[in-house]
Motif scaffolding. Structure first.
Motif, PDB file in Angstrom:
ATOM      1  N   UNK A  26       0.815  -0.995   0.486  1.00 20.33           N
ATOM      2  CA  UNK A  26      -0.261   0.081  -0.053  1.00 20.33           C
ATOM      3  C   UNK A  26       0.892   1.249  -0.303  1.00 20.33           C
ATOM      4  N   UNK A  27       0.859   2.594  -0.529  1.00 17.59           N
ATOM      5  CA  UNK A  27       1.032   3.964  -1.012  1.00 17.59           C
ATOM      6  C   UNK A  27       0.516   4.649   0.145  1.00 17.59           C
ATOM      7  N   UNK A  28       1.194   5.187   0.851  1.00 22.23           N
ATOM      8  CA  UNK A  28       0.754   6.119   2.383  1.00 22.23           C
ATOM      9  C   UNK A  28       0.481   7.241   1.408  1.00 22.23           C
ATOM     10  N   UNK A  29       1.807   7.972   0.752  1.00 28.23           N
ATOM     11  CA  UNK A  29       1.736   8.835  -0.464  1.00 28.23           C
ATOM     12  C   UNK A  29       0.451   9.326  -1.497  1.00 28.23           C
ATOM     13  N   UNK A  30      -0.625   9.753  -1.109  1.00 30.10           N
ATOM     14  CA  UNK A  30      -2.105   9.310  -1.550  1.00 30.10           C
ATOM     15  C   UNK A  30      -2.061  10.766  -1.682  1.00 30.10           C
ATOM     16  N   UNK A  31      -1.911  12.118  -1.564  1.00 32.63           N
ATOM     17  CA  UNK A  31      -2.344  13.482  -1.918  1.00 32.63           C
ATOM     18  C   UNK A  31      -1.895  13.494  -3.578  1.00 32.63           C
ATOM     19  N   UNK A  32      -3.316  13.983  -3.849  1.00 33.47           N
ATOM     20  CA  UNK A  32      -2.918  14.404  -5.347  1.00 33.47           C
ATOM     21  C   UNK A  32      -2.491  15.439  -5.246  1.00 33.47           C
ATOM     22  N   UNK A  33      -1.685  15.530  -6.637  1.00 34.15           N
ATOM     23  CA  UNK A  33      -1.192  17.289  -6.911  1.00 34.15           C
ATOM     24  C   UNK A  33      -1.803  17.792  -7.929  1.00 34.15           C
ATOM     25  N   UNK A  34      -1.180  19.200  -7.437  1.00 36.90           N
ATOM     26  CA  UNK A  34      -2.130  19.973  -8.457  1.00 36.90           C
ATOM     27  C   UNK A  34      -0.829  21.422  -9.250  1.00 36.90           C
ATOM     28  N   UNK A  35      -1.283  21.753  -9.724  1.00 31.85           N
ATOM     29  CA  UNK A  35      -0.293  22.379 -11.127  1.00 31.85           C
ATOM     30  C   UNK A  35      -1.057  23.665  -9.914  1.00 31.85           C
ATOM     31  N   UNK A  36       0.186  25.556 -11.171  1.00 35.51           N
ATOM     32  CA  UNK A  36       0.140  26.547 -10.713  1.00 35.51           C
ATOM     33  C   UNK A  36      -1.517  26.762 -10.250  1.00 35.51           C
ATOM     34  N   UNK A  37      -1.770  26.621 -11.385  1.00 36.13           N
ATOM     35  CA  UNK A  37      -2.877  26.651 -11.266  1.00 36.13           C
ATOM     36  C   UNK A  37      -4.557  26.672 -10.427  1.00 36.13           C
ATOM     37  N   UNK A  38      -3.870  25.672 -10.197  1.00 39.78           N
ATOM     38  CA  UNK A  38      -4.691  24.164  -8.406  1.00 39.78           C
ATOM     39  C   UNK A  38      -5.358  23.201 -10.007  1.00 39.78           C
ATOM     40  N   UNK A  39      -5.044  23.128 -10.653  1.00 41.41           N
ATOM     41  CA  UNK A  39      -5.940  22.169 -11.637  1.00 41.41           C
ATOM     42  C   UNK A  39      -5.089  20.566 -10.965  1.00 41.41           C
ATOM     43  N   UNK A  40      -5.287  19.736 -11.166  1.00 43.70           N
ATOM     44  CA  UNK A  40      -4.888  18.270 -10.741  1.00 43.70           C
ATOM     45  C   UNK A  40      -4.057  17.027 -12.077  1.00 43.70           C
ATOM     46  N   UNK A  41      -3.067  17.751 -11.569  1.00 42.96           N
ATOM     47  CA  UNK A  41      -2.234  16.847 -12.592  1.00 42.96           C
ATOM     48  C   UNK A  41      -2.048  15.265 -12.741  1.00 42.96           C
ATOM     49  N   UNK A  42      -2.693  15.313 -13.847  1.00 41.27           N
ATOM     50  CA  UNK A  42      -2.869  13.238 -14.371  1.00 41.27           C
ATOM     51  C   UNK A  42      -2.214  13.008 -14.932  1.00 41.27           C
ATOM     52  N   UNK A  43      -1.908  11.828 -14.982  1.00 42.89           N
ATOM     53  CA  UNK A  43      -0.672  10.727 -15.313  1.00 42.89           C
ATOM     54  C   UNK A  43      -1.318  10.378 -16.863  1.00 42.89           C
ATOM     55  N   UNK A  44      -0.161  10.058 -17.485  1.00 40.14           N
ATOM     56  CA  UNK A  44      -0.510   9.267 -19.007  1.00 40.14           C
ATOM     57  C   UNK A  44      -1.971   8.941 -19.382  1.00 40.14           C
ATOM     58  N   UNK A  45      -1.636   7.789 -18.374  1.00 38.11           N
ATOM     59  CA  UNK A  45      -3.074   7.184 -18.379  1.00 38.11           C
ATOM     60  C   UNK A  45      -4.650   7.826 -18.123  1.00 38.11           C
ATOM     61  N   UNK A  46      -4.465   8.870 -18.080  1.00 40.34           N
ATOM     62  CA  UNK A  46      -5.564  10.420 -17.218  1.00 40.34           C
ATOM     63  C   UNK A  46      -6.112   9.643 -15.843  1.00 40.34           C
ATOM     64  N   UNK A  47      -5.661   9.567 -15.089  1.00 42.49           N
ATOM     65  CA  UNK A  47      -5.726   8.956 -13.595  1.00 42.49           C
ATOM     66  C   UNK A  47      -5.113  10.684 -13.047  1.00 42.49           C
ATOM     67  N   UNK A  48      -5.293  10.913 -11.702  1.00 43.82           N
ATOM     68  CA  UNK A  48      -4.575  11.963 -10.989  1.00 43.82           C
ATOM     69  C   UNK A  48      -3.673  11.207 -10.361  1.00 43.82           C
ATOM     70  N   UNK A  49      -2.565  12.147 -10.441  1.00 45.22           N
ATOM     71  CA  UNK A  49      -1.591  11.911 -10.055  1.00 45.22           C
ATOM     72  C   UNK A  49      -1.392  12.087  -8.642  1.00 45.22           C
TER      73      UNK A  49
END
Length: 814
Positions: free
Chosen positions: A660-683
């Motif tokens: 299990x990964x415990x570092x599950x906080x979703x990343x956002x860019x400078x504009x507050x948008x959620x950063x996505x992985x290449x597969x389209x899932x939140x990073x």
């Protein structure tokens, strides 16, 4: 003395080596200049046997061993009474070894009419008989022997006739050919088995006893003379175990049925009197001690006496008293009529062992002899006895096992010696005399080899045990390997066919008793450091690890350990951009192990359980940066079970893991948008590094699959291409019945099943395979040769298709 006995036996078998060194006495360090032969044909055939002798210092034992090997080969070739003589010539410093061979006649066997046994099987049986009869060849006796072999296999009325012819072979040596003409017999059907005279045991009960002991031939309803004769004794023992001391069971009466060529078998039984064990009386033993001793026995007062278990019960009595501190306890009337006293009617019997308890003995000190390099403290700290403690056989056996487990001594002997201070001493002080003989402590290894997953490999290592005489050890091991195929890699890496040499270097140091002066208990400390270049499915990696570990054996079966490990991983040549990265991973791994196997290398029964969990986060040195954090837990349970069934062992392995990964906080860019992985899932802020994600290999490999086939998810995606941001799992199941051909060689069939999962755990959806294998047991583990066939071949979204199966060569993990 042993060599002399061996020489006498070899001479008796016709393998006689006669040495005449009366004229030449070799000087110290004398060199063997050459070998001279009396027979040129034999020189051509056996010259290579003496490469270790010529141009080297004279060694009588090596010369004898090589000559013995020639004698054995000659015997197998039909020269049953050959004589080899060796004589020494030349000078005291340069020796000439003269080998004279008197081969006698060569005997050859031919068989006609044999179908049940092959030519090789019959020849092997004859060679064994001739060897057991010291080279004697009596053709009429051999013909009768072959007929008996057929009868032992259940084929009766086999007739064997013989004739012979003589000739010469290519070397102009005389050859005698013995021809055996075999008229093979037939199996005899048993139409009925009956018993007369039995009352206590009913026919149905006796039939159950018959079935539980019968050979395959007898179970199949055929006449097996040896077993049916033996069953009289089996049935008699059964009655003796139930109190029928005077039971009589006749030998089988075999009656032929002319109508169908079958036989009926009848046993006569005279049960007579059943005898009850009325009393068990211990003379000169305190009542409370006697009462406890009785509870350990199979025989109980008021029950039928079990004569079969009586010997074991007498042994259990003595073991009980010895473990109560009466180390020298014994039974004085063991062979006397007073041990068992029957009532006049023989309806009951008293068991009256006369026990001489002697005195209890108490530990005083250890007297240690034979340790030249080993510090006396190393032996003393294994002695779990204090002054005044009772000495028992069990405590001495535990001590012997602990000292043997140090792997420092080639021989070990522990003997108690009493020191009587006065006649009034109730527990005499007793010294333990511990005599040891040390092993050689240095070891250099060079091990070329081949593994189906790694290709050709070469490893070398240097180990030194018992540093400073304190049982510390240090080692350095180097290994390199070159793959011959890239089947376990992704398509890009396979198509590029890039050649990369893989290698590893590992240095380790072990201190078996760290902090002993402070904590007064055993804790083993190991420090290891490794650098490794290794190839994975989608990338290559350089890995540096340093791992201190502390472990403790709490009992013979239960142990635990705690390991801290820091890893620096640099990944390169990755197909996925995410895998061209580097990680610092620090984690702590506690492990518990419960080992109930009868043997760690070659288990036949018992079980083995291990549970470990790795906790990696920044508190233990894992990286924690703005956009990447390593923070996960990894739990693995491996369990193995072994169940004996005659010459078979049924082995079962069940393993499972959870991450299990415990570092599950979703990343956002400078504009507050959620950063996505290449597969389209939140990073997420962190993920489990690919190198740490479960893969089915090593301990958990599924035979029949390569790494690229088995390490795919249910949808066919290779696990190396997946970013594990939440959870991962694996399961691995192995079922393997094994048959012991010899103590060292086993064959078996297997069923394997397993799979890796990410986020969605579906334990019933497994990849499966079946196959067969051979195991060769070595002192360090079994060398396994397995071939597995997939039960469900698949074609994946990337158009890759499973192979039919795969061969595996490995040092056994299971």
């Amino acid at each position: 003395m042993i060599l002399l006995q061996r020489l006498i036996l070899l001479c008796a078998l016709g393998f006689c080596l006669m040495a005449n060194a009366a004229d030449i006495t070799p000087a110290k360090g004398a060199i063997v200049k050459r070998i001279e032969w009396s027979n040129q044909e034999m020189e051509k055939r056996f010259k290579g046997y003496f490469k270790e002798v010529v141009k080297r210092p004279y060694d009588a034992l090596t010369l004898k061993i090589q000559t013995d090997l020639i004698s054995k080969e000659l015997f197998t070739g039909g020269y049953f009474n050959s004589v080899i003589k060796t004589e020494l010539g030349g000078t005291e410093n340069e020796l000439i070894v003269k080998i004279t061979m008197d081969l006698k006649d060569r005997i050859n066997f031919e068989f006609q009419g044999n179908h049940i046994f092959s030519h090789q099987e019959l020849r092997t049986k004859l060679l064994d008989k001739i060897r057991n009869e010291f080279g004697k060849v009596d053709v009429k006796n051999l013909a009768s022997f072959l007929a008996d072999e057929y009868e032992d296999a259940g084929f009766y009325q086999t007739k064997v006739t013989n004739y012979q012819s003589e000739g010469v072979d290519a070397s102009k040596l005389k050859v005698i050919n013995y021809f055996f003409v075999i008229d093979e017999g037939f199996k005899i059907k048993v139409s009925d088995i009956s018993y007369r005279g039995n009352s206590f045991l009913k026919n149905e009960e006796i039939n159950d006893i018959f079935k539980s002991h019968a050979t395959a031939l007898a179970k199949g309803g055929f006449y097996d003379k040896s077993f049916f004769d033996e069953f009289s004794d089996i049935l008699k023992k059964e009655y003796l175990s139930r109190g029928f001391v005077f039971i009589e069971v006749s030998r089988p009466r075999v009656v032929s049925n002319d109508e169908d060529d079958s036989v009926t078998i009848e046993y006569g039984i005279a049960e007579k009197q059943q005898v009850i064990l009325k009393n068990i009386t211990f003379a000169k033993v305190p009542d409370d001690l006697a009462a406890q001793a009785k509870t350990a026995l199979i025989n109980k007062e008021g029950s039928p006496v079990n004569i079969i278990e009586l010997e074991n019960d007498l042994r259990k009595m003595i073991v009980y008293f010895q473990n109560e501190g009466y180390y020298f306890a014994n039974i004085t009337n063991l062979n006397s009529d007073t041990l068992l006293v029957y009532e006049k009617s023989y309806a009951s019997v008293d068991l009256r062992p006369e026990i001489n308890l002697d005195k209890k003995i108490c530990y005083n000190e250890a007297i240690i002899n034979g340790n030249v390099q080993t510090n006396t403290r190393v032996i003393n700290r294994e002695i779990d006895l204090k002054q005044g403690d009772l000495i028992t056989p069990k405590k001495l056996e535990d001590l012997r096992q602990r000292l043997s487990g140090l792997n420092l001594f080639s021989s070990l002997r522990i003997t108690p010696y009493m020191m009587y201070e006065s006649e009034a001493t109730s527990c005499p002080k007793t010294n333990l005399v511990i005599q040891v003989k040390e092993k050689d402590f240095g070891l250099i290894e060079v091990a070329p080899g081949y593994r189906t997953d790694l290709g050709a490999k070469l490893s070398t290592g240097v180990t030194y045990n018992n540093i400073s005489g304190m049982n510390r050890s240090a080692s350095l091991r180097l290994q390199g390997n070159k793959r011959f195929n890239l089947d376990g890699f992704d398509e890009r890496r396979k198509s590029e066919n890039k050649d990369l040499f893989e290698y590893s270097a590992k240095a380790s140091f072990v201190e078996p008793y760290v902090f002993y002066n402070m904590i007064k208990t055993q804790l083993e400390f190991e420090l290891s450091s490794t650098f490794q270049r290794i190839r994975f499915y989608g990338f290559d990696a350089d890995i540096f690890r340093i791992s201190p570990q502390i472990s403790k054996n709490f009992t013979r079966t239960f142990s635990s350990s705690v390991k801290y490990q820091f890893e620096r991983i640099v990944q390169f040549d990755a197909t996925e951009t995410k895998d061209n990265d580097n990680f610092s991973i620090g984690g702590i791994t506690p492990t518990v192990t419960w080992d109930l196997r009868d043997d760690a290398i070659n288990p036949r029964k018992g079980a083995f359980f291990t549970l470990s969990s790795e906790w990696a986060n920044n508190f233990f040195g894992s990286m924690k940066e703005k956009e990447l954090e390593v923070n996960f837990v990894k739990v693995i349970s491996r369990n193995r079970f072994y169940y004996p069934m005659g010459d078979f062992v049924v082995a079962l392995s069940i393993a499972a893991g959870y991450q299990k990964n415990f570092a599950e906080e979703k990343l956002v860019d400078n504009n507050g948008n959620t950063v996505l992985n290449a597969n389209g899932q939140p990073k997420t802020r962190g993920y489990i590094p690919s190198i740490k994600v479960f893969r089915l290999d090593g301990y958990d490999e599924i035979r029949g699959y390569d790494e690229g086939e088995i390490n795919r998810l249910i949808d066919g995606t290779p696990i190396g291409e997946v970013i594990v941001q939440r959870e991962a799992y694996f399961t691995a199941l192995k079922f393997e019945p094994r048959y012991n051909l010899t103590d060292a060689i086993k064959i078996g069939i297997f069923f394997d099943a397993g799979r890796v999962y990410v986020d969605d755990f579906q334990p019933m959806k497994l990849r499966t395979s079946v196959g067969a294998g051979l195991k060769y047991v070595t002192p360090v583990g079994s060398l396994d040769f397995d071939y597995g066939f997939k039960l469900q071949r698949k074609t994946y979204p990337d158009q890759q298709r499973d192979s039919v199966g795969r061969f595996h060569l490995s040092i056994g993990f299971f």
